[in-house]
Design a protein around this motif. Sequence first.
Motif, PDB file in Angstrom:
ATOM      1  N   MET A  69       0.829  -1.207   0.000  1.00 13.51           N
ATOM      2  CA  MET A  69       0.000   0.000   0.000  1.00 13.51           C
ATOM      3  C   MET A  69       0.867   1.262   0.000  1.00 13.51           C
ATOM      4  N   ALA A  70       1.862   1.315   0.930  1.00 12.04           N
ATOM      5  CA  ALA A  70       2.768   2.467   0.947  1.00 12.04           C
ATOM      6  C   ALA A  70       3.622   2.482  -0.324  1.00 12.04           C
ATOM      7  N   GLY A  71       4.003   1.296  -0.789  1.00  6.39           N
ATOM      8  CA  GLY A  71       4.798   1.206  -2.012  1.00  6.39           C
ATOM      9  C   GLY A  71       4.033   1.790  -3.194  1.00  6.39           C
ATOM     10  N   LEU A 104       7.535  -3.946  -7.463  1.00  6.87           N
ATOM     11  CA  LEU A 104       7.708  -5.384  -7.296  1.00  6.87           C
ATOM     12  C   LEU A 104       6.826  -5.868  -6.163  1.00  6.87           C
ATOM     13  N   GLU A 105       5.992  -6.843  -6.428  1.00  5.93           N
ATOM     14  CA  GLU A 105       5.048  -7.350  -5.426  1.00  5.93           C
ATOM     15  C   GLU A 105       5.103  -8.864  -5.419  1.00  5.93           C
ATOM     16  N   LYS A 106       5.279  -9.430  -4.239  1.00  4.23           N
ATOM     17  CA  LYS A 106       5.430 -10.889  -4.190  1.00  4.23           C
ATOM     18  C   LYS A 106       4.104 -11.622  -4.376  1.00  4.23           C
ATOM     19  N   ASP A 127      -7.681  -5.986   1.806  1.00  8.04           N
ATOM     20  CA  ASP A 127      -8.684  -6.905   2.350  1.00  8.04           C
ATOM     21  C   ASP A 127      -9.658  -6.232   3.306  1.00  8.04           C
ATOM     22  N   TYR A 128      -9.428  -4.946   3.609  1.00  8.82           N
ATOM     23  CA  TYR A 128     -10.233  -4.320   4.660  1.00  8.82           C
ATOM     24  C   TYR A 128     -11.569  -3.813   4.120  1.00  8.82           C
ATOM     25  N   CYS A 129     -12.469  -3.577   5.093  1.00 10.61           N
ATOM     26  CA  CYS A 129     -13.821  -3.159   4.732  1.00 10.61           C
ATOM     27  C   CYS A 129     -13.989  -1.654   4.900  1.00 10.61           C
ATOM     28  N   CYS A 130     -14.984  -1.124   4.242  1.00  6.39           N
ATOM     29  CA  CYS A 130     -15.404   0.264   4.472  1.00  6.39           C
ATOM     30  C   CYS A 130     -16.115   0.292   5.817  1.00  6.39           C
ATOM     31  N   LYS A 131     -15.762   1.245   6.665  1.00  6.98           N
ATOM     32  CA  LYS A 131     -16.337   1.275   8.005  1.00  6.98           C
ATOM     33  C   LYS A 131     -17.337   2.408   8.182  1.00  6.98           C
ATOM     34  N   ALA A 132     -18.028   2.720   7.096  1.00  2.00           N
ATOM     35  CA  ALA A 132     -19.061   3.753   7.180  1.00  2.00           C
ATOM     36  C   ALA A 132     -20.284   3.187   7.879  1.00  2.00           C
ATOM     37  N   ARG A 136     -14.170   7.514   8.382  1.00  2.00           N
ATOM     38  CA  ARG A 136     -12.786   7.927   8.089  1.00  2.00           C
ATOM     39  C   ARG A 136     -11.746   6.875   8.443  1.00  2.00           C
ATOM     40  N   CYS A 137     -11.951   5.696   7.898  1.00  2.00           N
ATOM     41  CA  CYS A 137     -10.988   4.633   8.166  1.00  2.00           C
ATOM     42  C   CYS A 137      -9.889   4.609   7.117  1.00  2.00           C
ATOM     43  N   PHE A 138     -10.045   5.364   6.026  1.00  2.00           N
ATOM     44  CA  PHE A 138      -9.029   5.496   4.972  1.00  2.00           C
ATOM     45  C   PHE A 138      -8.900   4.283   4.054  1.00  2.00           C
ATOM     46  N   GLN A 140       9.070 -11.678  -5.928  1.00  2.00           N
ATOM     47  CA  GLN A 140       9.552 -11.427  -4.573  1.00  2.00           C
ATOM     48  C   GLN A 140      11.001 -10.961  -4.596  1.00  2.00           C
ATOM     49  N   VAL A 141      11.245  -9.859  -3.899  1.00  2.00           N
ATOM     50  CA  VAL A 141      12.623  -9.359  -3.820  1.00  2.00           C
ATOM     51  C   VAL A 141      13.379 -10.214  -2.813  1.00  2.00           C
ATOM     52  N   ARG A 142      14.511 -10.752  -3.225  1.00  2.00           N
ATOM     53  CA  ARG A 142      15.316 -11.608  -2.347  1.00  2.00           C
ATOM     54  C   ARG A 142      16.522 -10.893  -1.807  1.00  2.00           C
ATOM     55  N   LEU A 197     -12.301 -10.230  10.866  1.00  2.00           N
ATOM     56  CA  LEU A 197     -13.528  -9.436  10.828  1.00  2.00           C
ATOM     57  C   LEU A 197     -13.506  -8.449   9.661  1.00  2.00           C
ATOM     58  N   GLU A 198     -12.342  -7.857   9.396  1.00  4.52           N
ATOM     59  CA  GLU A 198     -12.211  -6.966   8.231  1.00  4.52           C
ATOM     60  C   GLU A 198     -12.632  -7.721   6.968  1.00  4.52           C
ATOM     61  N   ARG A 199     -12.078  -8.920   6.802  1.00  4.12           N
ATOM     62  CA  ARG A 199     -12.366  -9.700   5.589  1.00  4.12           C
ATOM     63  C   ARG A 199     -13.828 -10.091   5.536  1.00  4.12           C
ATOM     64  N   GLY A 242       6.097   3.392   4.797  1.00  2.17           N
ATOM     65  CA  GLY A 242       5.020   2.605   5.400  1.00  2.17           C
ATOM     66  C   GLY A 242       5.457   1.874   6.658  1.00  2.17           C
ATOM     67  N   THR A 243       4.797   0.753   6.912  1.00  5.21           N
ATOM     68  CA  THR A 243       4.954   0.067   8.185  1.00  5.21           C
ATOM     69  C   THR A 243       6.250  -0.727   8.322  1.00  5.21           C
ATOM     70  N   VAL A 244       7.054  -0.782   7.274  1.00  3.53           N
ATOM     71  CA  VAL A 244       8.335  -1.485   7.405  1.00  3.53           C
ATOM     72  C   VAL A 244       9.194  -0.809   8.487  1.00  3.53           C
ATOM     73  N   PRO A 299       4.784   0.468  13.118  1.00  7.38           N
ATOM     74  CA  PRO A 299       3.344   0.474  12.860  1.00  7.38           C
ATOM     75  C   PRO A 299       2.809   1.854  12.472  1.00  7.38           C
ATOM     76  N   LYS A 300       1.911   1.852  11.501  1.00 10.70           N
ATOM     77  CA  LYS A 300       1.238   3.085  11.069  1.00 10.70           C
ATOM     78  C   LYS A 300      -0.140   2.703  10.554  1.00 10.70           C
ATOM     79  N   ASP A 301      -1.071   3.633  10.602  1.00 10.18           N
ATOM     80  CA  ASP A 301      -2.340   3.386   9.934  1.00 10.18           C
ATOM     81  C   ASP A 301      -2.203   3.777   8.463  1.00 10.18           C
ATOM     82  N   ILE A 302      -3.291   3.662   7.722  1.00 12.99           N
ATOM     83  CA  ILE A 302      -3.188   3.907   6.281  1.00 12.99           C
ATOM     84  C   ILE A 302      -2.821   5.360   6.012  1.00 12.99           C
ATOM     85  N   GLU A 303      -3.459   6.271   6.743  1.00 11.95           N
ATOM     86  CA  GLU A 303      -3.177   7.693   6.523  1.00 11.95           C
ATOM     87  C   GLU A 303      -1.688   7.974   6.681  1.00 11.95           C
TER      88      GLU A 303
HETATM   89  C1  LIG Z   1      -6.345  -6.182  11.303  1.00 11.24           C
HETATM   90  C2  LIG Z   1      -5.876  -4.835  10.847  1.00 11.24           C
HETATM   91  C3  LIG Z   1      -6.827  -3.883  10.438  1.00 11.24           C
HETATM   92  C4  LIG Z   1      -6.437  -2.610  10.021  1.00 11.24           C
HETATM   93  N1  LIG Z   1      -7.403  -1.708   9.649  1.00 11.24           N
HETATM   94  C5  LIG Z   1      -7.040  -0.451   9.295  1.00 11.24           C
HETATM   95  C6  LIG Z   1      -8.017   0.535   8.971  1.00 11.24           C
HETATM   96  O1  LIG Z   1      -9.223   0.283   8.969  1.00 11.24           O
HETATM   97  N2  LIG Z   1      -7.596   1.787   8.659  1.00 11.24           N
HETATM   98  C7  LIG Z   1      -6.262   2.116   8.628  1.00 11.24           C
HETATM   99  O2  LIG Z   1      -5.933   3.264   8.344  1.00 11.24           O
HETATM  100  N3  LIG Z   1      -5.306   1.193   8.893  1.00 11.24           N
HETATM  101  C8  LIG Z   1      -5.663  -0.080   9.239  1.00 11.24           C
HETATM  102  N4  LIG Z   1      -4.679  -1.005   9.538  1.00 11.24           N
HETATM  103  C9  LIG Z   1      -3.269  -0.645   9.281  1.00 11.24           C
HETATM  104  C10 LIG Z   1      -2.904  -0.953   7.811  1.00 11.24           C
HETATM  105  O3  LIG Z   1      -2.965  -2.335   7.611  1.00 11.24           O
HETATM  106  C11 LIG Z   1      -1.523  -0.461   7.455  1.00 11.24           C
HETATM  107  O4  LIG Z   1      -1.421   0.918   7.709  1.00 11.24           O
HETATM  108  C12 LIG Z   1      -1.169  -0.646   5.978  1.00 11.24           C
HETATM  109  O5  LIG Z   1      -1.538  -1.900   5.516  1.00 11.24           O
HETATM  110  C13 LIG Z   1       0.321  -0.468   5.814  1.00 11.24           C
HETATM  111  O6  LIG Z   1       0.700  -0.629   4.483  1.00 11.24           O
HETATM  112  P1  LIG Z   1       2.181  -1.083   4.091  1.00 11.24           P
HETATM  113  O7  LIG Z   1       2.320  -0.834   2.651  1.00 11.24           O
HETATM  114  O8  LIG Z   1       3.141  -0.427   4.994  1.00 11.24           O
HETATM  115  O9  LIG Z   1       2.267  -2.642   4.418  1.00 11.24           O
HETATM  116  P2  LIG Z   1       1.573  -3.939   3.762  1.00 11.24           P
HETATM  117  O10 LIG Z   1       0.118  -3.772   3.703  1.00 11.24           O
HETATM  118  O11 LIG Z   1       2.088  -5.090   4.572  1.00 11.24           O
HETATM  119  O12 LIG Z   1       2.149  -4.020   2.302  1.00 11.24           O
HETATM  120  C14 LIG Z   1       3.445  -4.511   2.020  1.00 11.24           C
HETATM  121  C15 LIG Z   1       3.487  -5.090   0.628  1.00 11.24           C
HETATM  122  O13 LIG Z   1       4.796  -5.517   0.309  1.00 11.24           O
HETATM  123  C16 LIG Z   1       4.754  -6.824  -0.228  1.00 11.24           C
HETATM  124  N5  LIG Z   1       6.054  -7.470   0.061  1.00 11.24           N
HETATM  125  C17 LIG Z   1       6.553  -7.780   1.286  1.00 11.24           C
HETATM  126  N6  LIG Z   1       7.774  -8.317   1.170  1.00 11.24           N
HETATM  127  C18 LIG Z   1       8.060  -8.340  -0.151  1.00 11.24           C
HETATM  128  C19 LIG Z   1       9.197  -8.792  -0.914  1.00 11.24           C
HETATM  129  N7  LIG Z   1      10.261  -9.301  -0.321  1.00 11.24           N
HETATM  130  N8  LIG Z   1       9.145  -8.668  -2.261  1.00 11.24           N
HETATM  131  C20 LIG Z   1       8.053  -8.133  -2.881  1.00 11.24           C
HETATM  132  N9  LIG Z   1       6.968  -7.704  -2.212  1.00 11.24           N
HETATM  133  C21 LIG Z   1       6.979  -7.811  -0.864  1.00 11.24           C
HETATM  134  C22 LIG Z   1       3.575  -7.460   0.461  1.00 11.24           C
HETATM  135  O14 LIG Z   1       3.082  -8.556  -0.271  1.00 11.24           O
HETATM  136  C23 LIG Z   1       2.587  -6.313   0.509  1.00 11.24           C
HETATM  137  O15 LIG Z   1       1.835  -6.180  -0.656  1.00 11.24           O
HETATM  138  C24 LIG Z   1      -5.050  -2.275   9.991  1.00 11.24           C
HETATM  139  C25 LIG Z   1      -4.100  -3.214  10.413  1.00 11.24           C
HETATM  140  C26 LIG Z   1      -4.500  -4.471  10.858  1.00 11.24           C
HETATM  141  C27 LIG Z   1      -3.467  -5.443  11.325  1.00 11.24           C
END
Ligand SMILES: Cc1cc2nc3c(=O)[nH]c(=O)nc-3n(C[C@H](O)[C@H](O)[C@H](O)COP(=O)(O)OP(=O)(O)OC[C@H]3O[C@@H](n4cnc5c(N)ncnc54)[C@H](O)[C@@H]3O)c2cc1C
Lengths: 452, 333
Positions: free
Chosen positions: B1-3, B20-22, B32-37, B43-45, B69-71, B131-133, B303-305, B308-312
């Motif tokens: 998502m951040a990527g 690149l996406e694995k 996989d998340y749901c709209c929380k309206a 405003r769940c983003f 997948q990046v190795r 529950l999201e799914r 992003g979350t690498v 932890p962060k939310d989507i915003e």
């Molecule tokens: C249960 C749950 C519910 C949530 N609900 C909300 C919500 O309602 N609202 C909100 O704002 N936030 C929510 N969040 C937070 C949200 O999930 C994150 O903010 C968001 O997913 C972070 O995005 P990301 O890109 O950092 O990570 P990810 O979503 O983990 O994306 C990382 C991507 O990189 C890929 N990847 C990983 N390793 C490799 C590799 N080696 N090579 C190639 N590709 C690779 C993965 O397949 C994936 O597509 C929730 C979190 C959880 C756990």
Amino acid sequence: MSGQQAVLRIPAGTSELKEVSIQPSVIVAGDHPAGLLMAEHLADLGVAVTLMVPFPTLEEVVAPYRVIASADESVAGLLQEVAERVSQHAGITRVTQADLVDISGWWGDFSVQARIGEDLKTFHTSGIAMAYRGNPVDLPGIPVQEGVLPFTDFLSGINLQTGALAGKAESPKQVVFLLDAGERDEKWASVAAIRVGVFLKRKFGTQVFILCRELKVSVDEMEQDYRAARESGIIVFKYRQTPRVEKGSGGLRVVFEDAAAISSHGPSEITLDALDVVVAQERLGLSEDRAEVLRKLRIPLEDGVAGPNNPQFTGRTPKKGVVVAGDAWFPEYPTDAAMTALSAAQELYKWVGKGTYQVDAYRVAEVDPSKCATCLTCFRICPHDSIRVERYGERNVYITQGAKEGATWEAARVKIETCDGCGLCASECPAKAIQLIYYPDMEVLDFLAKNL
Amino acid sequence: MAGIACAGELTQAGITVTLLEKEPVIGGWAADYCCKATDQCNRCFVCVADKEREGVRLSDAVTLLTNHQVREVEKNGSGYRLRVENKVEGVEKEVRADAVVLATGFKPFDATQKGELGYGRYADVLTGLDLERMLRNQGSARKPSDGQVPNKIAFIQCVGSRDESIGHLYCSKACCAYALRMARVIRSQNPGSEIFFYYMDIQPAGRLFDETLKACEEDPNFHFIRAIPSKIYRYYQKPGLMMRSLEAESGTIEEKFFDLIVLSIGMEPNPENEGLWEKAGLKPGREGFVDPATCKDGIFVAGTVSGPKDIERSIMNAKQAALSVLRYLEGQS
Ligand SMILES: Cc1cc2nc3c(=O)[nH]c(=O)nc-3n(C[C@H](O)[C@H](O)[C@H](O)COP(=O)(O)OP(=O)(O)OC[C@H]3O[C@@H](n4cnc5c(N)ncnc54)[C@H](O)[C@@H]3O)c2cc1C
Ligand code: SF4
Ligand code: SF4
Ligand code: SF4
Ligand code: SF4
């Protein structure tokens, strides 16, 4: 990962790119250090930056955050020497003792008025960033009295060498941080209280109490810092109702009910007496003149915070080419504020950084002049100031009012460089004269008919 | 998502981007998340994430390589060499780039590690992700055991976060907000339902959160309980699940029956990618995620690498990363 979904496709071939040239220039205005970071990043990318600060020097922008920087290395890393670097940057024009008082125009062509000392001066720029600090609005639920300080006054008043507060000779023996009394959705003060608390304790031996409703740990490394603070002797209480702050014996007295106490073990009221200072988290808001500038741009303000209450506007405002940062966007802890500000800087760079910008004529609104009744509805509501009323080349049969003498026809026209394709005008136009060509009504209806 | 968000920003600045996406689809967990309206947007983003994904999918300026997948990421002269595995064909290839943004995200906490909460043992104990799914794909909350609509629902916060016993001494930042928002959805779909929200502290989620929290607090069928439940179990032949907790308010050990229990799981660093960071010269910070301060010479995180962060905030962090990439490339040329 999820199931197949119906997707509205943009018809092939419906794209018409037009190149608009734009001066890579921005004005960054304000008293929040986030502005310095934005200015530096944009100038490094070759954008001509004019930085306006209300003080005689840039150091004053950073000064109130120095105490947090002493307590937190990552804040120090952000703010260390940024004022020096920015004051020497060849790509930045610095205007000191300046306040931005009026903005008109649109993205790519803003006209900005600034008050510099006694004078008013006009600047032209393509983009604008406003990075403002919040001012204390009030201390909800806490009567103003001697010894009670708003948090921001505490931060700007403390002497880093002696620990003494403004107007005092020595550092206080104890400090109570009273958090969350009014604002619960802000966490900057909780984080600052814990980190600064540890600093005060270590450097000056101050006894620190932290009183909060919720412990806010959703900032990087905060849970660990909270544990460390407790181990270093900082006492944290969670209260149920806003504590009473009153005159006590030999200082202030704070009385509250401890939320962590097990109520079956008897009353849980706690009194802290003979206190020197109570630092209370205030509500922050924008000063009235700054709020007025934003209001005039139709940037919504809620509780003094700018920007629309709409997730689609992550980090931007409805006014293309204008971003807000610092407490004006949302009061945040400095590391978080830096992230928000740099994301806003990227937003600006995207629009104005490259000298030219491509507009897809199919992503903007279009007026059918033969239907327009020149009611000016669209003109009034467009958040991007993208609609003008102009003459068209053929007769407008619906013309009712607003016609100038001698004009036989006129109609609304969209300025495609600045239209954001938001569609507000299309939905409000009483004559149904506006369409978004990107998703024409016919196609949307067609899509709905097929999929529902 | 951040990527995705970062790629979108960079292409708009005229940079050629390979994504690149694995997995077979892009979007990460948020896809996989749901709209929380409820009756209004909460405003769940999630739709913002959906929109970013759609934008990149339709863009010609991004080369999209799914199932890749990046190795390994390795410095090569002034640029980088990436060893990438095509997971469908099982072959490896090399991708070169001037700069690399790691946006490899997080791993959701595995709730079976908290055995006392019965996840995996009882069908009606779900994680927040389940529950999201369920809400995204089925539209409403049901008990997996019998397909019935649940009336008494418990949310347990901080599962796998703020927990020293599993070495996760950090807050996952998104779970208070997603749990409250999903609880609102359940309340609005089933007016007879009752929510019991077990928590330590509510973490505010930025400028658009206050209204949701207030709505929950004003709802008479919404109970905030400051406690961490110690055990979930079945009680003889009775339906439902029994949950035990020490509640501060009453000072007693309470046992209550629930139809459905949701564990608000948090995030942890993705162990699969640890070798990847190390080889690229990145080091973990105090919480075990990548320390952004160790990024240098054209390698960036989004992003979350990096925690932890939310989507915003993941999107904002991605835009910040894009700006840093542009600044780096400008300095190189
Ligand atoms: C249960 C749950 C519910 C949530 N609900 C909300 C919500 O309602 N609202 C909100 O704002 N936030 C929510 N969040 C937070 C949200 O999930 C994150 O903010 C968001 O997913 C972070 O995005 P990301 O890109 O950092 O990570 P990810 O979503 O983990 O994306 C990382 C991507 O990189 C890929 N990847 C990983 N390793 C490799 C590799 N080696 N090579 C190639 N590709 C690779 C993965 O397949 C994936 O597509 C929730 C979190 C959880 C756990
Ligand atoms: S709202 Fe419609 S009718 Fe009114 S001026 Fe605009 S285009 Fe014309
Ligand atoms: S779609 Fe209409 S309202 Fe929206 S920016 Fe364009 S002209 Fe203005
Ligand atoms: S922000 Fe969330 S609740 Fe609001 S419309 Fe988008 S997905 Fe739905
Ligand atoms: S966001 Fe809330 S539920 Fe998640 S770890 Fe932090 S405090 Fe616990």
